[in-house]
Design an enzyme around this catalytic site. Structure first.
Site, mmCIF file in Angstrom:
data_model
loop_
_atom_site.group_PDB
_atom_site.id
_atom_site.type_symbol
_atom_site.label_atom_id
_atom_site.label_comp_id
_atom_site.label_asym_id
_atom_site.label_seq_id
_atom_site.Cartn_x
_atom_site.Cartn_y
_atom_site.Cartn_z
ATOM 1 N N GLY A 107 51.798 32.898 36.983
ATOM 2 C CA GLY A 107 50.970 34.093 36.921
ATOM 3 C C GLY A 107 51.821 35.096 36.686
ATOM 4 O O GLY A 107 51.317 36.394 37.231
ATOM 5 N N ALA A 108 52.932 35.287 35.758
ATOM 6 C CA ALA A 108 53.589 36.535 35.619
ATOM 7 C C ALA A 108 53.149 37.266 34.511
ATOM 8 O O ALA A 108 53.619 38.453 34.069
ATOM 9 C CB ALA A 108 55.096 36.228 35.441
ATOM 10 N N GLY A 114 49.911 42.057 37.496
ATOM 11 C CA GLY A 114 50.051 42.397 38.709
ATOM 12 C C GLY A 114 51.240 42.027 39.578
ATOM 13 O O GLY A 114 52.154 42.335 38.894
ATOM 14 N N THR A 131 42.970 25.767 40.926
ATOM 15 C CA THR A 131 43.946 26.650 40.266
ATOM 16 C C THR A 131 44.803 26.968 41.313
ATOM 17 O O THR A 131 46.270 26.885 41.400
ATOM 18 C CB THR A 131 43.481 27.787 39.841
ATOM 19 O OG1 THR A 131 42.336 27.608 38.950
ATOM 20 C CG2 THR A 131 44.486 28.985 39.013
ATOM 21 N N SER A 173 47.678 34.554 51.232
ATOM 22 C CA SER A 173 46.940 35.875 51.511
ATOM 23 C C SER A 173 46.473 35.763 52.940
ATOM 24 O O SER A 173 46.365 34.957 53.425
ATOM 25 C CB SER A 173 45.578 36.081 50.688
ATOM 26 O OG SER A 173 44.792 36.827 51.205
ATOM 27 N N TYR A 192 28.704 26.225 49.204
ATOM 28 C CA TYR A 192 29.838 26.916 48.541
ATOM 29 C C TYR A 192 29.571 28.400 48.871
ATOM 30 O O TYR A 192 28.625 28.927 48.510
ATOM 31 C CB TYR A 192 29.888 26.510 47.073
ATOM 32 C CG TYR A 192 30.782 27.431 46.075
ATOM 33 C CD1 TYR A 192 32.354 26.781 46.568
ATOM 34 C CD2 TYR A 192 30.490 28.403 45.483
ATOM 35 C CE1 TYR A 192 33.284 27.343 45.679
ATOM 36 C CE2 TYR A 192 31.697 29.171 44.865
ATOM 37 C CZ TYR A 192 33.131 28.519 44.916
ATOM 38 O OH TYR A 192 34.323 29.174 44.507
HETATM 39 N N1 LIG Z 1 46.157 41.772 44.803
HETATM 40 C C1 LIG Z 1 46.005 41.576 46.242
HETATM 41 O O1 LIG Z 1 45.504 42.350 46.905
HETATM 42 C C2 LIG Z 1 46.405 40.273 46.829
HETATM 43 C C3 LIG Z 1 46.056 40.257 48.321
HETATM 44 C C4 LIG Z 1 46.272 38.965 48.613
HETATM 45 C C5 LIG Z 1 47.071 37.961 48.188
HETATM 46 N N2 LIG Z 1 46.992 38.114 46.496
HETATM 47 C C6 LIG Z 1 47.748 36.761 45.824
HETATM 48 O O2 LIG Z 1 48.620 37.307 44.879
HETATM 49 C C7 LIG Z 1 48.786 36.490 43.819
HETATM 50 C C8 LIG Z 1 49.004 37.598 42.457
HETATM 51 O O3 LIG Z 1 47.587 38.216 42.466
HETATM 52 P P1 LIG Z 1 47.491 39.600 41.557
HETATM 53 O O4 LIG Z 1 47.086 40.347 42.838
HETATM 54 O O5 LIG Z 1 48.910 40.182 41.118
HETATM 55 O O6 LIG Z 1 46.198 39.369 40.748
HETATM 56 P P2 LIG Z 1 46.308 39.349 39.023
HETATM 57 O O7 LIG Z 1 47.007 40.792 38.678
HETATM 58 O O8 LIG Z 1 44.996 38.917 38.854
HETATM 59 O O9 LIG Z 1 47.353 38.087 38.749
HETATM 60 C C9 LIG Z 1 46.890 36.837 39.030
HETATM 61 C C10 LIG Z 1 47.792 36.173 37.839
HETATM 62 O O10 LIG Z 1 47.390 34.659 37.898
HETATM 63 C C11 LIG Z 1 47.235 34.100 36.797
HETATM 64 N N3 LIG Z 1 46.341 32.996 36.670
HETATM 65 C C12 LIG Z 1 45.077 33.049 37.059
HETATM 66 N N4 LIG Z 1 44.469 31.863 36.826
HETATM 67 C C13 LIG Z 1 45.324 31.086 36.412
HETATM 68 C C14 LIG Z 1 45.464 30.085 35.641
HETATM 69 N N5 LIG Z 1 44.434 29.055 35.705
HETATM 70 N N6 LIG Z 1 46.795 29.367 35.280
HETATM 71 C C15 LIG Z 1 47.682 30.223 35.102
HETATM 72 N N7 LIG Z 1 47.663 31.402 35.704
HETATM 73 C C16 LIG Z 1 46.542 32.006 36.243
HETATM 74 C C17 LIG Z 1 46.472 35.524 35.861
HETATM 75 O O11 LIG Z 1 46.751 35.056 34.585
HETATM 76 P P3 LIG Z 1 45.575 35.950 33.379
HETATM 77 O O12 LIG Z 1 46.506 37.104 32.949
HETATM 78 O O13 LIG Z 1 45.676 34.573 32.313
HETATM 79 O O14 LIG Z 1 44.501 36.050 34.122
HETATM 80 C C18 LIG Z 1 47.326 36.579 36.402
HETATM 81 O O15 LIG Z 1 48.805 36.368 35.756
HETATM 82 C C19 LIG Z 1 47.576 35.751 43.909
HETATM 83 O O16 LIG Z 1 48.067 34.453 44.375
HETATM 84 C C20 LIG Z 1 46.550 36.289 44.825
HETATM 85 O O17 LIG Z 1 45.803 35.395 45.450
HETATM 86 C C21 LIG Z 1 46.662 39.291 46.066
#
Ligand SMILES: NC(=O)c1ccc[n+]([C@@H]2O[C@H](COP(=O)([O-])OP(=O)(O)OC[C@H]3O[C@@H](n4cnc5c(N)ncnc54)[C@H](OP(=O)(O)O)[C@@H]3O)[C@@H](O)[C@H]2O)c1
Length: 508
Positions: free
Chosen positions: A36-37, A40, A136, A170, A192
C-alpha cells in the site's frame, strides 16, 4: 499534531515525524517491502526508508499511482533504490504471484511492512468470495507474510541481521464485534457492520503479529513481528468515509497527525535500534502501548492462525484450504495427475511450493498439464513420469496376479497397494531424515458402501457371472479405505511417522 504531545520512553512523541525517528540510522544493505505504498502512510514510509538508504519494494495495487510516488521520491532522492511491483491483497492469486516473483528474484528481504488497508466498506466479497475488508487487511497480508517467510529467514541467517515484520493496525482494533473475530460469520451479511468489520480486520493484524512472534520464538528464528496504531491522519482512508472524516474533524484538532507524523511509528518499529529483539508488542506514537484484552488473547491468535482449517466447507477450493501453507522442501507423487482432480491437486501443491511428481499413464496429457501449471507458476517444481497403474510389469510378480484381475480392483486398489508398498521404504527414510510426517492419501469415494453385499469378493474377483461394474467400482473404493486403515495400523505398530488417510473428493 494537535495540542497534546508528550514524549514517551522512546524519547519520541505523537508529533515526531518519520524522518526524525530514523535520523542517523543507516539502512544501506537492507531491503524492505511496503504494501500500500501508493498513497498516505505507505508512500511516506517508502520515501523515508529510501532516504535512509534501504532498497524499497513498493507493493501496490495501482501501478500508475505507485510509479508516480516512485518518481516523486526519485526527484528528491535521485540515488534512491526503489522498485514498484503489482500486488492486490484482496486476491489470493495476486498475492501468490507477487510472492513467487519476489522469491524467485533472488532479492533478500529484511523488513516486511504490512501497511495496505481497505477502509470501512459496505459488504462486498473478494474475488475469492471472502468478505473484502477481512480478505484485504488480514488474509492477504497473512498469506503474503507466510509466503515470504522463507526468504526473510534465509536473509536473516545469511546477513546475521534481525528480520522485522510490521503490521499497521489501528486503535479501532478494540471497537469491533463483541466476539472479536466472527470466525463462523466472516461472510455473514446479516450482522455485517462496516466499522466493526474494519475493526475486526485490524484486531486480526495485532493477533497475527503476536502469533508470528510465538512461532518465530519457538523456531528460534531471528525475526520479530509487531503491530501499531499510526495515529489519526487525514489520508484517503479517512477522507473517503464520512464517519471517519467527522471523527477526524472533531478529534483531529487534539490528536490528528500529518502524514510524516503518521508514518513515524511504522518507520520507528521497522528501523530503530531501540526495537531490536522486541516482538509481539503494539506501538502507538513510537512507544509500546496497551492493546485490547482480545488482542492479547493467545488462544484467539492461535485460533485465527488455524482459522482456515476450521472454516472449510463443501465449497472450499483446494487453494483456500492450503492457503498460507508453505510446502517448500516437500516432495509428493500424485497418480492420475493428467486430468481432473489429480491435475488440480498437482497445480495447488506446486502453488504451495511442493515438488510434485505426476505419475501418469498418458505422458502427453501429463506434459500439457505441466506446461499449463508452469505458465501460471513459472517457478513450479514439477516432473512427469510414465506410470500405468494397470500394468506394473516392470515392478514384480504382481503382474501375473494383476493380469488375472478386473480392471477396477487392479487399477484402483492393487496398483496403488503395490505402489505404496514399494515406495514405503523411501517414505520412511524421508520422514526419518527430515523429521517431517509423511502422508499417504487414498482418494476413495462415498460410493464405497454401495457395492457387493460382502464388500470385497475375495473368491470371486474374476468371476464374470456376478460382475456388476458399479459394484466393482464401489468394491475398489472400499478397498482404498481398508488399505488406508490397515496401513495406519501397521505404521502405528512400527512407530513410523507416516499417516494414511482416505477421502471422498466430490459433492454428493
Ligand atoms: N489514516 C488513519 O487515520 C489511519 C488510522 C489507523 C490505521 N490506519 C491504517 O494505516 C494503513 C495505511 O492507510 P492510510 O491512512 O495511508 O490510507 P490510504 O492513503 O488509503 O492508503 C491505503 C493503501 O492501501 C492500499 N490498498 C487498499 N486496498 C488494497 C488492495 N486490495 N491491495 C493492495 N493495496 C491496497 C491503497 O492502494 P490504492 O492506492 O490502490 O487504493 C493505498 O495505497 C492502513 O492499514 C490503515 O488501516 C490509518
Amino acid at each position: 499534531m494537535g495540542i497534546f504531545s508528550r514524549e514517551g520512553a522512546s524519547g519520541f512523541s505523537a508529533s515526531s515525524t518519520a524522518e526524525q525517528v530514523t535520523q542517523g540510522i543507516e539502512g544501506t544493505g537492507l531491503t524492505a517491502i511496503v504494501t500500500g505504498a501508493s498513497s498516505g502512510i505507505g508512500a511516506e514510509t517508502a520515501r523515508v526508508l529510501a532516504l535512509r538508504g534501504l532498497h524499497v519494494v513498493m507493493a501496490v495495487r495501482n501501478m500508475d499511482s505507485g510509479v508516480t510516488v516512485k518518481e516523486t521520491i526519485l526527484k528528491e532522492i535521485p540515488n534512491a533504490k526503489i522498485d514498484v511491483r503489482q500486488l492486490d491483497l484482496s486476491s489470493l492469486a495476486s498475492v501468490r504471484n507477487f510472492a513467487s516473483d519476489y522469491n524467485s528474484s533472488g532479492l533478500p528481504l529484511n523488513i516486511l511492512i504490512n501497511n495496505a488497508g481497505a477502509g470501512a466498506t459496505p459488504f462486498k466479497l473478494s474475488q475469492d468470495s471472502i468478505e473484502l475488508v477481512f480478505a484485504t487487511n488480514h488474509l492477504g497480508h497473512f498469506l503474503l507474510t507466510n509466503l515470504l517467510l522463507e526468504t526473510m529467514k534465509s536473509t536473516s541467517r545469511e546477513s546475521n541481521r534481525e528480520g522485522r515484520i510490521v503490521n499497521v493496525s489501528s486503535l479501532l482494533h478494540q471497537y469491533g464485534y463483541r466476539e472479536g473475530i466472527r470466525f463462523d460469520k466472516i461472510n455473514d451479511t446479516a450482522g455485517y457492520n462496516r466499522y466493526f468489520a474494519y475493526a475486526q480486520s485490524k484486531l486480526a493484524n495485532v493477533l497475527h503479529a503476536n502469533e508470528l512472534t510465538r512461532r518465530m520464538k519457538e523456531e528460534g528464528v531471528e525475526i520479530t513481528a509487531n503491530s501499531l496504531h499510526p495515529g489519526a491522519i487525514g489520508t484517503k482512508i479517512t477522507r473517503n468515509d464520512c464517519f471517519f472524516q467527522c471523527l477526524f474533524n472533531v478529534f483531529g484538532i487534539f490528536t490528528g497527525k500529518t502524514i510524516p507524523q503518521g508514518a513515524a511509528t511504522t518507520c520507528f518499529v521497522a528501523l530503530h535500534p531501540q526495537v531490536k529483539g522486541v516482538s509481539g508488542e503494539y506501538f502507538v506514537d513510537c512507544n509500546i502501548a496497551k492493546s485490547s484484552s482480545q488482542a492479547k488473547d493467545a488462544d484467539l491468535a492461535a485460533k485465527l492462525w488455524d482459522f482456515r482449517a476450521s472454516g472449510f466447507s463443501l465449497w472450499s477450493t483446494a487453494e483456500q484450504v492450503t492457503e498460507g501453507i508453505n510446502g517448500t522442501g516437500l516432495t509428493a507423487i500424485v497418480t492420475g495427475g493428467s486430468s481432473g482432480i489429480g491435475a488440480k491437486t498437482c497445480r495447488v501443491l506446486t502453488l504451495c511450493g511442493v515438488h510434485v511428481v505426476m505419475a501418469v499413464r498418458n505422458t502427453a496429457a501429463g506434459e500439457s498439464v505441466k506446461e499449463t501449471i508452469l505458465e501460471e507458476i513459472p517457478g513450479a517444481k514439477i516432473d512427469v513420469r510414465e506410470f500405468d497403474l494397470n500394468s506394473l510389469e516392470s515392478e514384480r510378480s504382481i503382474q501375473a496376479f494383476q493380469r488375472r484381475h478386473r480392471n477396477a480392483i487392479a487399477t484402483n486398489h492393487l496398483g496403488h497397494f503395490l505402489l505404496t508398498k514399494l515406495l514405503l521404504k523411501t517414505m520412511k527414510s524421508t520422514s526419518g531424515e527430515s523429521k517431517i510426517e509423511g502422508r499417504i492419501v487414498n482418494v476413495s469415494s462415498s460410493l464405497h458402501p454401495d457395492g457387493y453385499r460382502k464388500g470385497i469378493h475375495f473368491d470371486k474377483i474374476n468371476d464374470e457371472a456376478g460382475y456388476n461394474r458399479y459394484y466393482a467400482y464401489a468394491q475398489s473404493k472400499l478397498a482404498n479405505l481398508l488399505h488406508t486403515n490397515e496401513l495406519t495400523r501397521r505404521l502405528k505398530q512400527e512407530g513410523v511417522k507416516i499417516t494414511a488417510s482416505s477421502l471422498h473428493p466430490l459433492k454428493n
